[in-house]
Design a protein around this motif. Structure first.
Motif, PDB file in Angstrom:
ATOM      1  N   ARG A  96       0.827  -1.198   0.000  1.00  0.00           N
ATOM      2  CA  ARG A  96       0.000   0.000   0.000  1.00  0.00           C
ATOM      3  C   ARG A  96       0.871   1.262   0.000  1.00  0.00           C
ATOM      4  NH1 ARG A  96      -3.222  -3.208   3.611  1.00  0.00           N
ATOM      5  NH2 ARG A  96      -2.159  -2.330   5.437  1.00  0.00           N
ATOM      6  N   THR A  97       0.330   2.314  -0.583  1.00  0.00           N
ATOM      7  CA  THR A  97       1.024   3.607  -0.593  1.00  0.00           C
ATOM      8  C   THR A  97       0.099   4.675  -0.007  1.00  0.00           C
ATOM      9  OG1 THR A  97       0.276   4.108  -2.841  1.00  0.00           O
ATOM     10  CG2 THR A  97       2.421   3.001  -2.599  1.00  0.00           C
ATOM     11  N   THR A 126       0.820   0.844   6.186  1.00  0.00           N
ATOM     12  CA  THR A 126       0.545  -0.580   6.362  1.00  0.00           C
ATOM     13  C   THR A 126       0.008  -0.907   7.752  1.00  0.00           C
ATOM     14  OG1 THR A 126       2.841  -0.974   7.041  1.00  0.00           O
ATOM     15  CG2 THR A 126       2.330  -1.214   4.709  1.00  0.00           C
ATOM     16  N   THR A 127       0.094   0.036   8.671  1.00  0.00           N
ATOM     17  CA  THR A 127      -0.321  -0.211  10.056  1.00  0.00           C
ATOM     18  C   THR A 127      -1.449   0.748  10.417  1.00  0.00           C
ATOM     19  OG1 THR A 127       1.998  -0.756  10.544  1.00  0.00           O
ATOM     20  CG2 THR A 127       0.502  -0.522  12.420  1.00  0.00           C
ATOM     21  N   ALA A 186      -7.322   7.722   5.590  1.00  0.00           N
ATOM     22  CA  ALA A 186      -8.134   6.507   5.601  1.00  0.00           C
ATOM     23  C   ALA A 186      -8.850   6.308   4.268  1.00  0.00           C
ATOM     24  CB  ALA A 186      -9.147   6.565   6.746  1.00  0.00           C
ATOM     25  N   ALA A 187      -9.296   7.407   3.654  1.00  0.00           N
ATOM     26  CA  ALA A 187      -9.977   7.310   2.365  1.00  0.00           C
ATOM     27  C   ALA A 187      -9.035   6.779   1.281  1.00  0.00           C
ATOM     28  CB  ALA A 187     -10.522   8.675   1.961  1.00  0.00           C
ATOM     29  N   GLU A 188      -7.770   7.161   1.347  1.00  0.00           N
ATOM     30  CA  GLU A 188      -6.798   6.673   0.358  1.00  0.00           C
ATOM     31  C   GLU A 188      -6.441   5.209   0.609  1.00  0.00           C
ATOM     32  OE1 GLU A 188      -2.364   7.826  -1.448  1.00  0.00           O
ATOM     33  OE2 GLU A 188      -3.327   9.109   0.058  1.00  0.00           O
ATOM     34  N   LEU A 189      -6.397   4.811   1.887  1.00  0.00           N
ATOM     35  CA  LEU A 189      -5.951   3.463   2.227  1.00  0.00           C
ATOM     36  C   LEU A 189      -7.062   2.419   2.147  1.00  0.00           C
ATOM     37  CD1 LEU A 189      -3.639   4.205   5.298  1.00  0.00           C
ATOM     38  CD2 LEU A 189      -2.941   3.553   2.985  1.00  0.00           C
ATOM     39  N   SER A 190      -8.323   2.824   2.340  1.00  0.00           N
ATOM     40  CA  SER A 190      -9.403   1.847   2.409  1.00  0.00           C
ATOM     41  C   SER A 190      -9.493   0.941   1.178  1.00  0.00           C
ATOM     42  CB  SER A 190     -10.746   2.558   2.648  1.00  0.00           C
ATOM     43  OG  SER A 190     -11.810   1.638   2.707  1.00  0.00           O
ATOM     44  N   PRO A 191      -9.522   1.488  -0.053  1.00  0.00           N
ATOM     45  CA  PRO A 191      -9.597   0.599  -1.215  1.00  0.00           C
ATOM     46  C   PRO A 191      -8.349  -0.274  -1.372  1.00  0.00           C
ATOM     47  CG  PRO A 191     -10.222   2.841  -1.794  1.00  0.00           C
ATOM     48  CD  PRO A 191      -9.606   2.906  -0.443  1.00  0.00           C
ATOM     49  N   GLN A 192      -7.220   0.178  -0.806  1.00  0.00           N
ATOM     50  CA  GLN A 192      -5.991  -0.623  -0.881  1.00  0.00           C
ATOM     51  C   GLN A 192      -5.929  -1.691   0.212  1.00  0.00           C
ATOM     52  OE1 GLN A 192      -2.244   1.690  -1.664  1.00  0.00           O
ATOM     53  NE2 GLN A 192      -3.560   3.475  -1.245  1.00  0.00           N
ATOM     54  N   SER A 193      -6.904  -1.661   1.123  1.00  0.00           N
ATOM     55  CA  SER A 193      -6.889  -2.580   2.266  1.00  0.00           C
ATOM     56  C   SER A 193      -8.036  -3.582   2.217  1.00  0.00           C
ATOM     57  CB  SER A 193      -6.970  -1.776   3.568  1.00  0.00           C
ATOM     58  OG  SER A 193      -5.937  -0.812   3.631  1.00  0.00           O
ATOM     59  N   GLY A 194      -8.631  -3.733   1.038  1.00  0.00           N
ATOM     60  CA  GLY A 194      -9.736  -4.668   0.896  1.00  0.00           C
ATOM     61  C   GLY A 194     -11.089  -4.062   1.173  1.00  0.00           C
TER      62      GLY A 194
END
Length: 594
Positions: A231-232, A250-251, A268-276
């Protein structure tokens, strides 16, 4: 003429008061009745003062300005009361509530135009009051105008808040398309920023006013899901720059290290689709105090091993303390129970019949002000409309003001912050003539944790320190530059960075069981003008921070305002003030010339 209308004016003002009280109680029928009566009484007064037998007196000195003032204000106030009565009559407040987990967005939309008319009428009356003031007004008239002005001052914030709510609610309720909100369930017993450690998460889905919760899980599922360690994270830049070394991409459990909730939401909005997860439209955080407040509307939750169910009255104490005693040697079972409580509460919310807005606001508003429930919409327009409220958890300082805040992030992977108490003493000197501000901020972190007798996951740590030792990453925020720093009286160097417009000075500290650490910062900067304002953002924590401020004003006698006015003590040119950071506070001090 003035004397003859006194009873009508008094009756009108009294009815306006009664109408506003009924409106605040969400009794639209009674509000319409009182406001309608007020409109008629004030209109009668205006008719009398506009009649042919009073008209000649308006050309007389002194008498004329008084007649004009009373007549024009009675007419304008009558219009406000009439418009407000019509709005109250048209408003279906009983329909403004969730039934079986749904609130019809159209009910909210129907309230927009009546409230805009009320707002315009009130603002027009405020302008009329300003124009009516005159040195020629007699006490009888000026007293009535002062009372009217007070009523306007009470009504304007209510009208603003109501209009804001009905303008943004349809979009948030999914009237124009489904909305998906990420919910983070946090706890301050493992400190992170201003929200705490996120142990569980959910997705709250809203379409055409209907709530559902399609996803509930542990935060570790987001950390393992999607792209994993590939993830980025690029936004927001301040968050990435400060916390990249803590592997926030990643954490997820470290994402809440930032004290600025809008920054957390963007990340969180950027990471959510990258986290399933799914793309999200907003982020909501709820800590134990917030969850307990919501349980008022969902009923008790049975807990295995506990004689009595969890309720709104006892849930916070259980979530913050009792669970660690009840499941002393069964951490996995404790986590399962905690998950069940949060999931059950939100699952019930999605199908609940909730009371009207006034009842909810009276109960939940203090919890929101205390930072225990925070919400950010990722729609920019909606976010800006909500920005002035406390619900967004924003940390950006107001330009031209002083402020300070301390955050601690648990660096030992334990729940030991249950025993951490924080005290802050700010000794500051302000020269209004030059704008120079110099001060010393002392932050005391006291660890009352024992070295034994509690489970390792509570008082232990993952960094090899003796049991009961608290290792924390401490960040101290200020708009001013750092001149020097000391820990335990010894000079130290602190890492200096910038986050959301504030300077931030950081370091790791180890606090032994039963011990304390004192961090001192010498700060300096400038503020323009002869008004000093100190903003203290709320710090939701297991134990509210105690704050003491001593402000020396150079060459002037200070005049205190803001919400500290009643509690502050002034002695000569020194202001002393103490507060608990369980709510946001502002200390305003003016230094008049001479």
């Amino acid at each position: 003429g003035v004397v003859s209308v006194q009873s009508d004016l008094a009756d009108g003002i009294r009815s306006v008061d009664d109408g506003m009280t009924a409106a605040r109680d969400a009794n639209d029928d009674l509000a319409a009745e009182h406001l309608g009566h007020a409109a008629r009484s004030l209109k009668t007064a205006d008719d009398t003062l506009s009649s042919w037998f009073v008209a000649p007196a308006k050309s007389l000195p002194i008498i004329g300005p008084n007649l004009d003032a009373v007549s024009s204000l009675a007419a304008r106030a009558s219009e406000v009361a009439e418009v407000s009565a019509l709005a109250a009559d048209r408003a279906d407040v009983d329909a403004l509530r969730f039934v079986d987990g749904r609130l019809d967005p159209q009910v909210v939309v129907d309230m927009q135009e009546p409230l805009r008319q009320v707002k315009a009428a009130i603002d027009g009356l405020a302008d009329e009051v300003d124009e009516a003031r005159s040195p020629w007004l007699v006490s009888l008239v000026s007293t009535r105008i002062d009372r009217l002005d007070e009523q306007i001052g009470d009504a304007q914030p209510d009208a603003d808040a109501a209009l804001l709510a009905v303008d943004i609610a349809p979009q948030l309720l999914g009237a124009d398309g489904p909305q998906r909100y990420l919910v983070l369930f946090t706890t301050p017993v493992e400190a992170r920023g201003r929200t705490g450690f996120p142990g569980n998460y959910a997705e709250l889905y809203v379409e055409d006013g209907k709530l559902s919760m399609p996803v509930f899980g542990r935060i570790s599922e987001l950390e393992r899901g999607g792209l994993g360690d590939q993830r980025t994270l690029t936004q927001p830049p301040d968050l990435v720059a400060r916390y990249e070394r803590f592997d926030v991409a990643t954490t997820w459990r470290n994402l809440t290290m930032t004290p600025d909730f809008p920054s957390l939401a963007r990340a969180a909005a950027e990471l959510s689709p990258q986290s399933g997860g799914q793309p999200i439209d907003g982020v909501l955080s709820v800590d134990p105090a917030g969850l307990a407040a919501l349980m008022r509307y969902t009923g008790p939750v049975e807990i295995e091993g506990r004689d009595e169910p969890l309720t709104s009255e006892n849930a916070e104490a259980y979530l913050l303390f009792e669970q660690y005693v009840l499941f002393e040697e069964e951490n996995e079972q404790r986590v399962d129970v905690l998950e069940d409580v949060a999931e059950t509460t939100f699952e019930r919310l999605t199908s609940a019949d909730l009371p009207g807005p006034r009842a909810i606001i009276d109960h939940v508003d203090p919890v929101v002000d205390g930072g225990h429930i925070q919400f950010v919409s990722l729609d920019q327009e909606t976010f800006m409309m909500l920005f002035t409220t406390s619900v967004t958890g924003h940390f950006q300082p107001t330009p031209g003001t002083d402020s300070f805040a301390t955050t601690t992030a648990n660096a030992g992977a334990s729940k030991i912050d249950l025993f951490l108490e924080r005290r802050q003493h700010y000794d500051v000197r302000w020269d209004p003539a030059t704008g120079q501000v110099t001060g010393t901020l002392r932050v005391t972190l006291e660890n009352s944790a024992p070295s034994e007798g509690w489970p390792d996951y509570v008082i232990g740590n993952s960094v090899g320190l003796p049991p009961g030792t608290n290792r924390s990453y401490v960040s101290i925020y200020s708009p001013f530059g750092l001149e020097a720093a000391r820990i335990g009286g010894q000079p130290v160097g602190l890492q200096s960075e910038v986050e959301v417009g504030r300077n931030v000075y950081s370091t790791f500290v180890d606090i032994p069981p039963g011990g304390a650490v004192e961090i001192e910062l010498d700060l300096a900067g400038t503020l323009a003008g002869r008004h000093y304002e100190l903003e203290l953002p709320v710090q939701p924590f297991t134990n509210p921070d105690d704050v003491t401020v001593q402000l020396e004003v150079v060459g002037a006698t200070p005049v205190v305002g803001g919400d500290a006015e009643a509690e502050a003590e002034v002695e000569g040119n020194v202001v002393r003030w103490t507060a608990a950071r369980d709510q946001p506070h502002t200390l305003s001090v003016s230094a008049p010339h001479g």
